[in-house]
Scaffold this motif. Structure first.
Motif, short mmCIF file in Angstrom:
data_model
loop_
_atom_site.label_atom_id
_atom_site.label_comp_id
_atom_site.label_asym_id
_atom_site.label_seq_id
_atom_site.Cartn_x
_atom_site.Cartn_y
_atom_site.Cartn_z
N GLY A 41 0.81 -1.21 0.00
CA GLY A 41 0.00 0.00 0.00
C GLY A 41 0.85 1.25 0.00
N GLU A 42 0.36 2.30 -0.64
CA GLU A 42 1.13 3.54 -0.75
C GLU A 42 1.34 4.22 0.60
OE1 GLU A 42 -0.65 6.15 -3.57
OE2 GLU A 42 0.40 5.24 -5.26
N LYS A 43 0.40 4.02 1.53
CA LYS A 43 0.54 4.66 2.84
C LYS A 43 1.18 3.73 3.85
CE LYS A 43 -2.17 7.78 4.25
NZ LYS A 43 -3.28 8.60 4.81
N SER A 44 1.72 2.63 3.38
CA SER A 44 2.40 1.69 4.27
C SER A 44 3.55 2.39 4.99
CB SER A 44 2.94 0.51 3.45
OG SER A 44 3.87 -0.21 4.16
N GLU A 45 3.59 2.19 6.31
CA GLU A 45 4.68 2.69 7.14
C GLU A 45 4.76 4.21 7.10
OE1 GLU A 45 9.07 3.40 7.90
OE2 GLU A 45 8.43 3.00 5.88
N SER A 46 3.61 4.88 6.86
CA SER A 46 3.62 6.33 6.74
C SER A 46 3.94 7.02 8.07
CB SER A 46 2.27 6.83 6.22
OG SER A 46 1.23 6.44 7.09
N ASN A 47 3.76 6.33 9.20
CA ASN A 47 4.04 6.93 10.49
C ASN A 47 5.43 6.56 11.02
OD1 ASN A 47 1.55 8.23 10.77
ND2 ASN A 47 0.57 6.31 11.39
N LEU A 53 16.25 -6.75 -4.11
CA LEU A 53 16.35 -5.63 -3.18
C LEU A 53 15.42 -4.51 -3.62
CD1 LEU A 53 17.82 -4.45 -0.68
CD2 LEU A 53 19.50 -3.48 -2.28
N SER A 54 14.62 -4.04 -2.69
CA SER A 54 13.67 -2.97 -2.97
C SER A 54 13.83 -1.87 -1.93
CB SER A 54 12.23 -3.50 -2.93
OG SER A 54 12.09 -4.64 -3.76
N VAL A 55 13.33 -0.71 -2.26
CA VAL A 55 13.38 0.41 -1.33
C VAL A 55 12.06 1.16 -1.39
CG1 VAL A 55 14.34 2.07 -3.00
CG2 VAL A 55 14.76 2.39 -0.55
N SER A 56 11.65 1.67 -0.25
CA SER A 56 10.47 2.53 -0.19
C SER A 56 10.81 3.75 0.64
CB SER A 56 9.28 1.78 0.42
OG SER A 56 9.47 1.55 1.80
N PHE A 57 10.21 4.86 0.28
CA PHE A 57 10.40 6.10 1.04
C PHE A 57 9.26 7.06 0.74
CE2 PHE A 57 13.27 6.03 -2.65
CZ PHE A 57 12.73 7.05 -3.43
N ARG A 58 9.10 8.04 1.61
CA ARG A 58 8.03 9.00 1.44
C ARG A 58 8.26 9.87 0.21
NH1 ARG A 58 6.82 11.62 7.42
NH2 ARG A 58 5.97 9.74 8.41
N LYS A 59 7.16 10.18 -0.44
CA LYS A 59 7.24 11.14 -1.53
C LYS A 59 7.44 12.54 -0.94
CE LYS A 59 4.14 8.45 -4.50
NZ LYS A 59 2.86 8.43 -5.24
N GLU A 60 8.04 13.39 -1.73
CA GLU A 60 8.28 14.76 -1.28
C GLU A 60 6.96 15.45 -0.95
OE1 GLU A 60 10.84 16.40 -0.55
OE2 GLU A 60 12.58 15.45 -1.50
N GLU A 88 6.58 5.78 -2.11
CA GLU A 88 6.85 5.19 -3.42
C GLU A 88 7.81 4.03 -3.25
OE1 GLU A 88 9.76 7.67 -5.85
OE2 GLU A 88 8.75 9.23 -4.66
N PHE A 89 7.69 3.07 -4.14
CA PHE A 89 8.46 1.83 -4.04
C PHE A 89 9.27 1.62 -5.32
CE2 PHE A 89 4.69 1.52 -1.49
CZ PHE A 89 5.10 0.92 -0.31
N ARG A 128 12.81 11.03 4.94
CA ARG A 128 11.86 10.36 4.05
C ARG A 128 11.61 8.91 4.47
NH1 ARG A 128 13.18 12.10 -2.10
NH2 ARG A 128 11.09 11.21 -2.34
N LYS A 129 12.12 8.53 5.64
CA LYS A 129 11.83 7.23 6.24
C LYS A 129 12.14 6.08 5.27
CE LYS A 129 10.22 9.41 9.81
NZ LYS A 129 11.01 9.51 11.05
N VAL A 130 13.37 6.05 4.81
CA VAL A 130 13.78 5.03 3.85
C VAL A 130 13.76 3.65 4.51
CG1 VAL A 130 15.73 4.16 2.51
CG2 VAL A 130 15.14 6.59 2.44
N GLU A 131 13.26 2.67 3.78
CA GLU A 131 13.30 1.28 4.23
C GLU A 131 13.69 0.39 3.06
OE1 GLU A 131 10.56 -2.28 6.24
OE2 GLU A 131 9.67 -0.34 5.74
#
Length: 309
Positions: free
Chosen positions: A14-20, A192-199, A205-206, A246-249
């Motif tokens: 989901g796009e809002k995954s881990e938004s907090n 390997l994948s990465v997700s982080f908050r959009k500006e 975004e993933f 941007r909470k990179v994971e």
């Protein structure tokens, strides 16, 4: 085209995954997702729970179930009357109940020493039902044991940290993995994948990341998985502060064939921004002794400061 790209980058989180700020995938590879408001009987999965729980808990539940069944049938025999069990010699209530309990244990295991036997229609019916229940219970326990033993015991070990280190003429994101056991893993694939908050947004975004190599045919040693941070990388020109902001994971998944169990093995882990060391490079773990390469697995997280390109 944009819709196709969006579908391709959808990891199912989901796009809002881990938004907090919470991680989507835990370090042990489990998903950090809790489903709520599900009816009790819809979410029950006894087989999954009994196959995946620890061995100590598994045998604890088996012994508890064995005790509860025998206790229940002993109570039934007592309610019918201990005089309907031939060969009993107890005079007190506790002695009579213990004889009924151990008669139940002999019946459910179809052992039957012969000293105590059911007498009368009601007692024989209960004993027949219990013996059938015993056969079914032990068949179920045997199936669960097979299910537990048939799982591949391989546990791929991941470094606790990732590093941003010089790689050729650029920088790269690196993690290390090792198989601490002696079984052979073949055709090991890494993703390997990465997700982080959009500006300026709470949405995320993933991206699937390109690797230096995404497969090794053999895995007897340590594998350093490298993502080159070049102009095509979504991490290009991102700084350490931006990683935090941007909470990179990073999410890594390995797929391998276990030659010992002839099964395909899947393994996952993740890395948050605060688990990444900038300007560091993993130290080499190999040492040649007596014609063999020795790998010190305890140093999987060891690194040296190296600066950045």
């Amino acid at each position: 085209m944009a819709l196709e790209e969006k579908k391709f980058n959808d990891f199912g989180l989901g796009e809002k995954s881990e938004s907090n700020g919470y991680r989507a995938v835990n370090k042990d590879g489990s998903f950090n997702i809790l489903k709520t408001n599900i009816p009790f009987f819809e979410k029950l999965n006894f087989f999954h729970n009994l196959v995946t729980m620890s061995w100590l808990n598994f045998f604890g539940y088996i012994l508890l179930g064995y005790f509860v069944i025998n206790f229940s049938f002993a109570a039934i025999y007592m309610s019918i009357g201990v005089d309907h069990l031939t060969g009993t010699s107890g005079t007190t209530g506790i002695d009579q109940f213990s004889e009924a309990f151990f008669f139940s244990a002999q019946t459910i295991t179809t052992l039957g020493y012969g000293r105590v036997a059911p007498l009368g229609l009601a007692t024989n019916i209960v004993a027949a039902i219990e013996s059938m229940l015993g056969l079914l219970s032990f068949a179920l326990a045997t199936g669960l044991l097979y299910g537990r033993f048939s799982k591949s015991p391989t546990k791929i070990k991941y470094s606790d940290i990732g590093v941003i280190a010089p790689y050729q003429n650029i920088n790269g994101f690196m993690i290390r993995v090792v198989n601490p056991q002696n079984n052979e893993l073949l055709e090991v694939n890494a993703d390997l994948s990465v997700s982080f908050r959009k500006e300026g947004s709470q949405h995320r975004e993933f991206h699937n990341l390109k690797l230096e190599r995404n497969m090794v045919f053999f895995f007897p040693s340590v594998w350093t998985i490298v993502h080159p941070i070049d102009e095509k990388s979504p991490l290009y020109k991102m700084t350490e502060k931006e990683f935090e902001k941007r909470k990179v994971e990073f999410i890594v998944m390995l797929k391998a064939f276990d030659a010992s169990s002839s099964q395909t093995l899947y393994s996952r882990s993740s890395y948050k921004a605060d688990e990444i060391i900038w300007g560091a490079k993993f130290t080499y773990l190999g040492q040649h002794k007596n014609g063999k390469l020795h790998i010190d697995v305890s140093g999987l997280n060891s690194y040296d400061q190296s600066g950045l390109q």
